[in-house]
Write an enzyme that holds these catalytic residues in place. Structure first.
Site, short mmCIF file in Angstrom:
data_model
loop_
_atom_site.label_atom_id
_atom_site.label_comp_id
_atom_site.label_asym_id
_atom_site.label_seq_id
_atom_site.Cartn_x
_atom_site.Cartn_y
_atom_site.Cartn_z
CB CYS A 1 3.37 3.13 6.06
SG CYS A 1 5.06 2.55 6.18
CB ILE B 1 -5.11 -1.99 -5.02
CG1 ILE B 1 -6.12 -2.83 -5.82
CG2 ILE B 1 -5.80 -1.00 -4.12
CD1 ILE B 1 -7.02 -3.69 -4.97
N GLY C 1 0.83 -1.19 0.00
CA GLY C 1 0.00 0.00 0.00
C GLY C 1 0.86 1.24 0.00
CB THR D 1 4.74 7.98 4.86
OG1 THR D 1 4.52 8.32 6.24
CG2 THR D 1 5.64 6.75 4.80
CD GLU D 2 3.60 10.90 0.05
OE1 GLU D 2 4.42 11.27 -0.81
OE2 GLU D 2 3.59 9.75 0.54
CG ASP E 1 -9.09 1.80 4.69
OD1 ASP E 1 -9.60 2.16 5.77
OD2 ASP E 1 -9.69 1.89 3.60
#
Length: 360
Positions: A229, A123, A99, A332-333, A232
């Protein structure tokens, strides 16, 4: 036939032009190679992992064609091919970001692990297109920087130029060391001015449904690190089956992870953090949710007992020394968004144990 809305047309035209500019040997100036902008890659936040998406996946890890993802690591001997007839690599992919989202972790890990091949699995189509274009642009920028550095080195002839060259090399070395540090700027508008270790040739991203096809890509004990990370959280109880951490998936991660390998997790949802700990057998005494049946709870307890034989949690002292943990928190964002909102980040890292011996 009704044409698409103007905004969609603008997004499609921008994405097409950006992809072409990143993949072709274009302008000589590094500043002219622009990184993609997220606003032109709109995508829903979720994708149903149980849907039958149109995905391409290999029959087995021995059929996977990695040559187009890591052209700098392709085996120079054309006779070395896999079962699908594709060129083999000089080394195997050993780090996976499940992810990967917009690729912040991939970009952060690239200079930190320049000798390791890293792949992100995503995905969502538009997000993957953004990450792929971003990596191609970064590689093109590094290629231009290498060419400019080589030209500047060859042009230095006078003593003063040689001294300037020495000073420049020292400055580049210091800048490269800073670039290799885990606190990296992943702003898509930033144009790098120094070379980074690996030149981003060691990272790539593929579209895949990890919940269905993870064993199709990676052989037994192939991986050294797995990153999950800010997954969901799927808050609703009926959606918990879609969580990327479960007894079944943990067994697949253990299959692909070599003994001593690490599985990194981070989330900003405390309930999900405890879910992770329970499903790795760390919080064995936690109570299951009231709506779950006792038979399901017993089955989960048995599965967790098996997972407990395969993983052990890494201590906080070790995490403080692990540079990958710092990158996971800061590059990471989602990590940046949580930091802006002054939220909490819950980290748990698990080490793969040696396979237990078969009973006599």
């Amino acid at each position: 036939m009704t044409p698409p809305p103007p905004k969609r047309q603008k997004r499609d035209e921008y994405r097409k032009a950006t992809a072409e500019a990143a993949s072709q040997p274009g302008p000589s100036d590094v500043a002219e190679i622009k990184l993609p902008k997220k606003k032109y890659y709109r995508q829903r936040a979720h994708a149903n992992p149980f849907s039958d998406h149109h995905l391409n996946y290999p029959l087995s890890p021995a059929h996977m064609d990695w040559s187009s993802h890591y052209p700098a690591f392709v085996d120079p001997d054309p006779s070395h091919t896999n079962l699908a007839g594709a060129r083999k690599l000089l080394k195997d992919v050993e780090v996976v970001d499940i992810g990967c989202g917009f690729g912040g972790l991939l970009i952060g890990l690239a200079p930190l692990l320049p000798e390791s091949l890293i792949v992100g699995m995503e995905i969502r189509v538009s997000v993957l297109e953004y990450v792929t274009t971003r990596i191609q642009a970064l590689r093109a920028q590094q290629l231009k920087l290498r060419a400019a550095t080589a030209a500047a080195t060859a042009a230095s002839e006078t003593p003063s130029q040689q001294q300037a060259q020495i000073d420049g090399k020292q400055a580049n070395a210091n800048a490269a060391a800073d670039a290799a540090s885990p606190v990296l700027s992943t702003d898509t508008e930033h144009t790098p001015t120094t070379l980074v270790p690996g030149s981003y040739e060691n990272i790539s991203a593929i579209r895949s449904n990890t919940m269905k096809f993870f064993p199709n890509f990676f052989a037994r004990h192939q991986l050294s690190k797995i990153f999950i990370c800010f997954p969901d959280p799927h808050f609703k109880a009926r959606k918990h089956k879609a969580r990327i951490i479960s007894e079944t998936l943990n067994a697949e991660y253990a299959y692909a992870l070599r003994p001593g390998g690490l599985l990194y997790t981070i989330t900003d949802v405390e309930e999900y953090h405890h879910w992770i700990l329970r499903h790795f057998g760390v919080e064995s005494g936690a109570e299951e949710e009231s709506e779950e049946k006792s038979t399901s709870a017993n089955a989960n307890a048995n599965a967790n007992a098996g997972v407990r034989e395969l993983f052990e949690r890494v201590s906080e002292e070790e995490l403080e020394k692990d540079e990958c943990v710092r990158v996971m928190k800061e590059a990471t964002e989602e990590g940046k968004k949580v930091a802006r909102n002054k939220g909490n980040k819950y980290v748990a890292v698990f080490r793969r144990k040696t396979d237990p011996e078969w009973p006599a």
